[in-house]
Design a protein around this motif. Sequence first.
Motif, short mmCIF file in Angstrom:
data_model
loop_
_atom_site.label_atom_id
_atom_site.label_comp_id
_atom_site.label_asym_id
_atom_site.label_seq_id
_atom_site.Cartn_x
_atom_site.Cartn_y
_atom_site.Cartn_z
N ASN A 192 -11.40 30.88 -9.98
CA ASN A 192 -10.47 30.07 -10.78
C ASN A 192 -9.57 30.96 -11.63
O ASN A 192 -8.44 30.58 -11.94
CB ASN A 192 -11.23 29.12 -11.70
N LEU A 193 -10.07 32.13 -12.01
CA LEU A 193 -9.29 33.08 -12.81
C LEU A 193 -8.70 34.19 -11.94
O LEU A 193 -8.21 35.19 -12.46
CB LEU A 193 -10.16 33.69 -13.90
N ALA A 194 -8.74 33.99 -10.61
CA ALA A 194 -8.19 34.96 -9.65
C ALA A 194 -8.87 36.33 -9.78
O ALA A 194 -8.23 37.36 -9.61
CB ALA A 194 -6.68 35.08 -9.80
N LEU A 195 -10.16 36.32 -10.08
CA LEU A 195 -10.92 37.55 -10.24
C LEU A 195 -11.94 37.67 -9.11
O LEU A 195 -11.76 37.09 -8.05
CB LEU A 195 -11.57 37.57 -11.63
N GLU A 227 -14.26 47.72 -8.72
CA GLU A 227 -12.99 48.06 -8.07
C GLU A 227 -12.23 46.79 -7.69
O GLU A 227 -11.01 46.70 -7.91
CB GLU A 227 -13.26 48.92 -6.84
N ALA A 228 -12.94 45.83 -7.13
CA ALA A 228 -12.29 44.57 -6.75
C ALA A 228 -11.82 43.81 -7.98
O ALA A 228 -10.70 43.28 -8.02
CB ALA A 228 -13.26 43.71 -5.93
N PHE A 229 -12.67 43.77 -8.99
CA PHE A 229 -12.36 43.06 -10.23
C PHE A 229 -11.14 43.71 -10.89
O PHE A 229 -10.20 43.03 -11.32
CB PHE A 229 -13.57 43.13 -11.15
N GLY A 230 -11.15 45.06 -10.96
CA GLY A 230 -10.06 45.77 -11.62
C GLY A 230 -8.74 45.59 -10.91
O GLY A 230 -7.69 45.41 -11.55
N SER A 231 -8.75 45.62 -9.57
CA SER A 231 -7.50 45.44 -8.83
C SER A 231 -6.96 44.03 -9.02
O SER A 231 -5.74 43.83 -9.06
CB SER A 231 -7.72 45.72 -7.34
N GLN A 232 -7.85 43.07 -9.17
CA GLN A 232 -7.40 41.70 -9.40
C GLN A 232 -6.87 41.49 -10.82
O GLN A 232 -5.95 40.70 -11.03
CB GLN A 232 -8.55 40.72 -9.14
N MET A 233 -7.43 42.19 -11.79
CA MET A 233 -7.05 41.94 -13.19
C MET A 233 -5.57 42.15 -13.45
O MET A 233 -4.98 41.46 -14.28
CB MET A 233 -7.86 42.83 -14.12
N SER A 234 -4.97 43.11 -12.74
CA SER A 234 -3.55 43.38 -12.96
C SER A 234 -2.67 42.71 -11.91
O SER A 234 -1.47 42.99 -11.83
CB SER A 234 -3.30 44.89 -12.97
N SER A 235 -3.26 41.83 -11.10
CA SER A 235 -2.49 41.18 -10.04
C SER A 235 -1.67 40.02 -10.60
O SER A 235 -2.02 39.42 -11.63
CB SER A 235 -3.44 40.64 -8.96
N PRO A 236 -0.56 39.67 -9.95
CA PRO A 236 0.24 38.52 -10.41
C PRO A 236 -0.55 37.22 -10.45
O PRO A 236 -0.36 36.41 -11.36
CB PRO A 236 1.37 38.46 -9.37
N GLU A 237 -1.46 37.03 -9.49
CA GLU A 237 -2.20 35.77 -9.50
C GLU A 237 -3.18 35.70 -10.66
O GLU A 237 -3.39 34.62 -11.24
CB GLU A 237 -2.90 35.52 -8.16
N ALA A 238 -3.76 36.84 -11.05
CA ALA A 238 -4.64 36.83 -12.21
C ALA A 238 -3.85 36.57 -13.49
O ALA A 238 -4.29 35.81 -14.36
CB ALA A 238 -5.40 38.14 -12.32
N ALA A 297 -2.20 30.41 -17.56
CA ALA A 297 -2.50 28.99 -17.40
C ALA A 297 -3.68 28.59 -18.27
O ALA A 297 -3.68 27.53 -18.90
CB ALA A 297 -2.78 28.68 -15.93
N PHE A 298 -4.69 29.45 -18.31
CA PHE A 298 -5.85 29.18 -19.16
C PHE A 298 -5.42 29.09 -20.62
O PHE A 298 -5.82 28.17 -21.34
CB PHE A 298 -6.90 30.28 -18.98
N SER A 299 -4.62 30.05 -21.06
CA SER A 299 -4.17 30.07 -22.46
C SER A 299 -3.30 28.86 -22.79
O SER A 299 -3.35 28.33 -23.91
CB SER A 299 -3.38 31.35 -22.74
#
Length: 258
Positions: free
Chosen positions: A135-138, A228-239, A245-247
Amino acid sequence: MSDLIQTAFADGVLTVTLNRPEKKNAITQAMYASLAAATQRARTDDTVRVLLFRAEGDSFSAGNDIADFIAIGSSGGGQVVDAPVFHFLKALAELDKPAVAAVRGRAVGIGLTLLLHCDMVVVAEDALLSVPFINLALAPEAASSLLLPMVIGHQRAFEMFALGEPIDGRTALAWGIASRAVPAAEVDAVAAGLAAKLATRAPNSMRKSKQLMRDAGALWSLMLREGEAFGSQMSSPEAMEAFMAFSQKRAPDFSKAG
């Protein structure tokens, strides 16, 4: 030790309390540093026989502090394995003494995946547990990509990850995430009672038994891969879309992601 993480030691039990009730015990990086120090103490201090996790307020933990996520993601983010959260995860992977958790209210994200590293988990019957990483694109963390399917089966785990919908305490018991489900008012007392019993057992026998039941090195190796997967997602546009959206309390729009 952060005031938002409190520790108390008595009769062989080190009790670690999440103490940010006004934020549903959402965990910041400073809090992770304190959690790491407490967990490391539990492993290395021979007077500590048992580690007990509990929380003040009406929630165990709302998970990671979203403001931290936004800040790290906006900075280009990436090396999350250097962050205090990973110091805590490594300490959890290496912990060879019993860990007990007392869970009331919501346990979200790390609030649930932490429980997979505990040897006894007491949940309130009306507690709500969820892992809304997608849901958080993580991506999953804390070796939960292995441990959650191992405990509850692939299909149930995939549904929890993919849809992010909560299960209640009774379901957590039935599925094997929890060892006891009791009324919310009894959670702390039951968990403390179990911790006290464990503290009277032969400590070296306990440690060797737990070491045989888990592969600490394999868990840490998986945590690094997840990082590694989490970190790459954190800076992604979808994250970033998910965080904003959460905020803004709206549904994220992933229609342009891909």
